[in-house]
Design a protein around this motif. Structure first.
Motif, PDB file in Angstrom:
ATOM      1  N   ASP A  77       1.046  -1.442   0.170  1.00 11.30           N
ATOM      2  CA  ASP A  77       0.423   0.325  -0.289  1.00 11.30           C
ATOM      3  C   ASP A  77       0.822   1.369   0.220  1.00 11.30           C
ATOM      4  O   ASP A  77       0.609   2.021  -0.497  1.00 11.30           O
ATOM      5  CB  ASP A  77      -1.046   0.175   1.413  1.00 11.30           C
ATOM      6  N   GLY A  78       2.007   0.687   0.680  1.00 16.20           N
ATOM      7  CA  GLY A  78       2.806   1.996   0.346  1.00 16.20           C
ATOM      8  C   GLY A  78       3.655   2.841  -0.771  1.00 16.20           C
ATOM      9  O   GLY A  78       3.434   3.642  -0.659  1.00 16.20           O
ATOM     10  N   VAL A  79       3.217   2.329  -2.115  1.00 20.82           N
ATOM     11  CA  VAL A  79       3.392   2.484  -3.467  1.00 20.82           C
ATOM     12  C   VAL A  79       2.611   3.649  -3.394  1.00 20.82           C
ATOM     13  O   VAL A  79       1.603   3.534  -4.042  1.00 20.82           O
ATOM     14  CB  VAL A  79       3.852   1.259  -3.883  1.00 20.82           C
ATOM     15  N   SER A  80       3.521   5.033  -3.814  1.00 23.58           N
ATOM     16  CA  SER A  80       2.904   6.069  -4.355  1.00 23.58           C
ATOM     17  C   SER A  80       2.371   6.293  -5.953  1.00 23.58           C
ATOM     18  O   SER A  80       1.554   7.017  -6.583  1.00 23.58           O
ATOM     19  CB  SER A  80       2.707   7.795  -3.819  1.00 23.58           C
ATOM     20  N   ASP A  81       3.637   5.712  -6.706  1.00 23.29           N
ATOM     21  CA  ASP A  81       3.663   6.034  -7.996  1.00 23.29           C
ATOM     22  C   ASP A  81       4.991   5.302  -7.848  1.00 23.29           C
ATOM     23  O   ASP A  81       5.984   5.199  -7.948  1.00 23.29           O
ATOM     24  CB  ASP A  81       4.398   7.594  -7.919  1.00 23.29           C
ATOM     25  N   THR A  82       4.986   4.952  -9.611  1.00 21.68           N
ATOM     26  CA  THR A  82       5.883   3.962 -10.652  1.00 21.68           C
ATOM     27  C   THR A  82       6.843   4.494 -11.834  1.00 21.68           C
ATOM     28  O   THR A  82       5.063   4.726 -12.236  1.00 21.68           O
ATOM     29  CB  THR A  82       5.419   2.142 -10.511  1.00 21.68           C
ATOM     30  N   ARG A  83       7.228   4.443 -11.964  1.00 23.10           N
ATOM     31  CA  ARG A  83       7.267   4.999 -12.696  1.00 23.10           C
ATOM     32  C   ARG A  83       8.506   3.612 -14.137  1.00 23.10           C
ATOM     33  O   ARG A  83       9.447   3.760 -13.921  1.00 23.10           O
ATOM     34  CB  ARG A  83       8.520   6.452 -13.383  1.00 23.10           C
ATOM     35  N   ILE A  84       8.461   3.741 -15.607  1.00 27.06           N
ATOM     36  CA  ILE A  84       8.292   2.680 -15.968  1.00 27.06           C
ATOM     37  C   ILE A  84       9.549   3.457 -16.972  1.00 27.06           C
ATOM     38  O   ILE A  84       9.217   3.886 -17.947  1.00 27.06           O
ATOM     39  CB  ILE A  84       8.429   1.269 -15.974  1.00 27.06           C
ATOM     40  N   GLY A  85      10.986   3.324 -17.011  1.00 28.14           N
ATOM     41  CA  GLY A  85      11.601   3.544 -18.362  1.00 28.14           C
ATOM     42  C   GLY A  85      12.825   2.295 -18.771  1.00 28.14           C
ATOM     43  O   GLY A  85      12.517   1.605 -18.863  1.00 28.14           O
ATOM     44  N   ARG A  86      13.867   2.855 -19.126  1.00 25.51           N
ATOM     45  CA  ARG A  86      15.254   1.895 -19.815  1.00 25.51           C
ATOM     46  C   ARG A  86      16.077   2.931 -18.901  1.00 25.51           C
ATOM     47  O   ARG A  86      16.502   3.648 -18.447  1.00 25.51           O
ATOM     48  CB  ARG A  86      15.566   3.089 -21.715  1.00 25.51           C
ATOM     49  N   HIS A  87      17.097   1.564 -19.005  1.00 29.23           N
ATOM     50  CA  HIS A  87      18.523   1.638 -18.612  1.00 29.23           C
ATOM     51  C   HIS A  87      19.552   1.290 -19.992  1.00 29.23           C
ATOM     52  O   HIS A  87      19.082   0.086 -20.306  1.00 29.23           O
ATOM     53  CB  HIS A  87      18.304   0.615 -17.477  1.00 29.23           C
ATOM     54  N   ILE A  88      20.066   2.102 -19.670  1.00 24.67           N
ATOM     55  CA  ILE A  88      21.567   1.966 -21.204  1.00 24.67           C
ATOM     56  C   ILE A  88      22.645   2.131 -20.076  1.00 24.67           C
ATOM     57  O   ILE A  88      23.295   2.865 -19.285  1.00 24.67           O
ATOM     58  CB  ILE A  88      21.346   2.460 -22.041  1.00 24.67           C
ATOM     59  N   VAL A  89      23.403   0.819 -20.815  1.00 23.46           N
ATOM     60  CA  VAL A  89      24.292   0.369 -19.761  1.00 23.46           C
ATOM     61  C   VAL A  89      25.886   1.077 -21.365  1.00 23.46           C
ATOM     62  O   VAL A  89      25.752   0.583 -22.297  1.00 23.46           O
ATOM     63  CB  VAL A  89      24.749  -0.609 -19.096  1.00 23.46           C
ATOM     64  N   LEU A  90      26.610   1.557 -21.346  1.00 15.42           N
ATOM     65  CA  LEU A  90      27.345   2.112 -22.402  1.00 15.42           C
ATOM     66  C   LEU A  90      28.721   2.199 -21.853  1.00 15.42           C
ATOM     67  O   LEU A  90      29.038   2.243 -20.534  1.00 15.42           O
ATOM     68  CB  LEU A  90      27.521   3.445 -22.683  1.00 15.42           C
ATOM     69  N   HIS A  91      29.922   1.282 -22.806  1.00 13.76           N
ATOM     70  CA  HIS A  91      31.511   1.662 -23.164  1.00 13.76           C
ATOM     71  C   HIS A  91      31.484   2.355 -23.550  1.00 13.76           C
ATOM     72  O   HIS A  91      31.687   2.168 -25.451  1.00 13.76           O
ATOM     73  CB  HIS A  91      31.382  -0.351 -22.985  1.00 13.76           C
ATOM     74  N   ILE A  92      32.692   3.275 -23.063  1.00  9.02           N
ATOM     75  CA  ILE A  92      32.842   4.448 -23.854  1.00  9.02           C
ATOM     76  C   ILE A  92      34.950   4.916 -23.732  1.00  9.02           C
ATOM     77  O   ILE A  92      35.250   4.670 -22.006  1.00  9.02           O
ATOM     78  CB  ILE A  92      32.590   5.909 -23.690  1.00  9.02           C
ATOM     79  N   ALA A  93      35.238   5.164 -24.171  1.00  9.78           N
ATOM     80  CA  ALA A  93      36.666   5.833 -24.332  1.00  9.78           C
ATOM     81  C   ALA A  93      36.605   7.434 -23.942  1.00  9.78           C
ATOM     82  O   ALA A  93      35.806   7.730 -24.329  1.00  9.78           O
ATOM     83  CB  ALA A  93      37.592   4.970 -25.696  1.00  9.78           C
ATOM     84  N   ALA A  94      37.209   7.759 -23.126  1.00  9.53           N
ATOM     85  CA  ALA A  94      37.096   9.638 -22.197  1.00  9.53           C
ATOM     86  C   ALA A  94      38.070   9.207 -21.720  1.00  9.53           C
ATOM     87  O   ALA A  94      39.357   8.370 -21.201  1.00  9.53           O
ATOM     88  CB  ALA A  94      35.704   9.977 -21.342  1.00  9.53           C
ATOM     89  N   PRO A  95      39.407  10.297 -21.900  1.00 10.93           N
ATOM     90  CA  PRO A  95      40.542  11.339 -20.562  1.00 10.93           C
ATOM     91  C   PRO A  95      39.890  10.598 -19.923  1.00 10.93           C
ATOM     92  O   PRO A  95      40.782  10.426 -18.779  1.00 10.93           O
ATOM     93  CB  PRO A  95      40.473  12.682 -21.302  1.00 10.93           C
ATOM     94  N   ASP A  96      39.195  11.438 -18.450  1.00 14.71           N
ATOM     95  CA  ASP A  96      38.612  11.229 -17.724  1.00 14.71           C
ATOM     96  C   ASP A  96      36.686  10.561 -17.119  1.00 14.71           C
ATOM     97  O   ASP A  96      36.562  10.958 -17.631  1.00 14.71           O
ATOM     98  CB  ASP A  96      39.124  12.346 -16.705  1.00 14.71           C
ATOM     99  N   ALA A  97      36.813  10.318 -15.908  1.00 12.75           N
ATOM    100  CA  ALA A  97      35.016  10.081 -16.382  1.00 12.75           C
ATOM    101  C   ALA A  97      33.873  11.295 -16.279  1.00 12.75           C
ATOM    102  O   ALA A  97      32.907  10.925 -16.195  1.00 12.75           O
ATOM    103  CB  ALA A  97      35.023   9.758 -13.840  1.00 12.75           C
ATOM    104  N   LYS A  98      34.535  12.704 -15.388  1.00 14.52           N
ATOM    105  CA  LYS A  98      34.569  13.916 -16.026  1.00 14.52           C
ATOM    106  C   LYS A  98      33.852  14.127 -17.420  1.00 14.52           C
ATOM    107  O   LYS A  98      33.145  14.411 -18.057  1.00 14.52           O
ATOM    108  CB  LYS A  98      34.348  14.967 -15.237  1.00 14.52           C
ATOM    109  N   ALA A  99      34.839  13.674 -18.327  1.00 15.57           N
ATOM    110  CA  ALA A  99      35.140  13.968 -20.362  1.00 15.57           C
ATOM    111  C   ALA A  99      33.490  12.765 -19.946  1.00 15.57           C
ATOM    112  O   ALA A  99      32.862  12.759 -21.149  1.00 15.57           O
ATOM    113  CB  ALA A  99      36.336  13.550 -20.694  1.00 15.57           C
ATOM    114  N   ALA A 100      33.927  10.950 -19.615  1.00 19.62           N
ATOM    115  CA  ALA A 100      32.739  10.372 -19.863  1.00 19.62           C
ATOM    116  C   ALA A 100      31.826  10.717 -20.256  1.00 19.62           C
ATOM    117  O   ALA A 100      30.601  10.926 -20.635  1.00 19.62           O
ATOM    118  CB  ALA A 100      33.133   8.562 -18.929  1.00 19.62           C
ATOM    119  N   ASP A 101      31.852  11.409 -18.391  1.00 22.68           N
ATOM    120  CA  ASP A 101      29.940  11.699 -18.011  1.00 22.68           C
ATOM    121  C   ASP A 101      28.852  12.874 -18.799  1.00 22.68           C
ATOM    122  O   ASP A 101      28.440  13.013 -19.421  1.00 22.68           O
ATOM    123  CB  ASP A 101      30.021  12.213 -16.402  1.00 22.68           C
TER     124      ASP A 101
END
Lengths: 230, 85
Positions: free
Chosen positions: B34-58
């Motif tokens: 009963d505690g569920v007030s809202d459910t949103r269904i979307g997508r989860h995408i996982v990407l493998h990418i090359a970037a100089p650092d985490a900030k650039a990947a983001d």
């Protein structure tokens, strides 16, 4: 007037569109392959129904990056008519040729039916052979037809007369039952600000002959003929 | 250049009717949650990418979301994790 019908991988109404133009209207039509960059001098581009690129990611999301779509966008920006039917409407929205988006039908069911749509604006190149308030009987077949946009966009569309078709009941009045997908404000079709790109979920190309249930789709093609050849 | 694994959540924007989410909320209520007030269904995408650092990947993935992965008209995205792969 020459029609170009784009074939994407997964298009399935390209033959229906070709039949509508070439056989029902007796006009020149060519298929435009998605990898091509040549519109072959067509006057009108039809983005047909189907499931381009398998509707991967979102309906229409990938098709907009195909080579032919860059040419279609150029054609549209130059004022060339583009008719986006069903998946073609979804593609036109994803490509930014039309505002809003088409989401999963509110009842989560694929709908295959003949619906009534009311002409809301007869002063467009796609509806000049109609009167405001005319009700057309046109088939729909889609799972993602719920037109959605923010309130400002909807108000602007209404204010500018860009809501061209609305779902209505047998009395010509919009209601929740007549709307097959839960689209906002019962919108079935909209037009671009320049008036040359029409997107609609119903399939006028499947309503060209009384023999198959309705010839009301002809009104849209005949409007286009009258205006473009004028 | 380093390799990164970036996970993105994409969900229907607040205020946009999410019939799948609603159906699941209703089913959860039927199960007694009963505690569920809202459910949103979307997508989860996982990407493998090359970037100089985490900030650039983001930053790269944000740009991808803006241009393709999410529809700015109807969806919000959130970068869940950026990990060195």
């Amino acid at each position: 007037m020459k029609f170009g019908i784009v074939t994407f991988p997964g298009s399935n109404c390209d033959y229906d569109s070709y039949h509508a133009v070439a056989d029902s209207l007796g006009l020149p039509a060519v298929y435009l392959w998605h990898k091509s960059t040549d519109l072959q001098g067509v006057d009108v581009v039809i983005l047909p129904g189907g499931f381009s690129y398998g509707d991967y990611l979102r309906a229409g999301a990938i098709a907009r990056f195909s080579p032919i779509m860059q040419e279609v966008a150029t054609h549209a920006r130059a004022g060339g008519p583009v008719l986006g039917i069903c998946n073609g409407f979804q593609i036109a929205c994803e490509a930014g040729l039309l505002p809003g988006a088409l989401l999963r039908n509110a009842n989560l069911q694929f709908v295959s039916d003949t619906v009534r749509i009311r002409v809301e604006n007869a002063d467009t190149m796609f509806t000049s052979r109609c009167e405001v308030g005319d009700v057309l009987r046109i088939p729909v077949a889609h799972g993602d037809g719920r037109f959605t946009a923010d309130d400002n966009t909807l108000d602007r569309l209404e204010g500018e007369g860009r809501v061209v078709f609305r779902y209505v009941n047998e009395h010509g009045v919009p209601d929740a039952v007549a709307n097959p997908n839960g689209s906002m404000r019962d919108i079935a079709g909209i037009i671009s600000s320049e008036g040359n790109v029409l997107g609609l979920m119903p399939h006028p190309e499947r309503a060209m002959e009384d023999l198959i249930g309705s010839a009301d789709g002809r009104r849209i093609f005949e409007s286009l003929l009258a205006r473009v050849s004028a | 250049m380093s390799r990164f694994r970036v996970a993105v959540h994409i969900v229907p924007r607040k205020g946009i009717l999410d019939p799948q989410g609603k159906a699941v909320s209703d089913a959860l209520h039927a199960l007694g949650f009963d505690g569920v007030s809202d459910t949103r269904i979307g997508r989860h995408i996982v990407l493998h990418i090359a970037a100089p650092d985490a900030k650039a990947a983001d930053a790269q993935v944000r740009e991808m979301c803006g241009k393709l992965l999410a529809n700015p008209v109807t969806e919000d995205f959130e970068i869940a994790t950026v990990e060195r792969a």
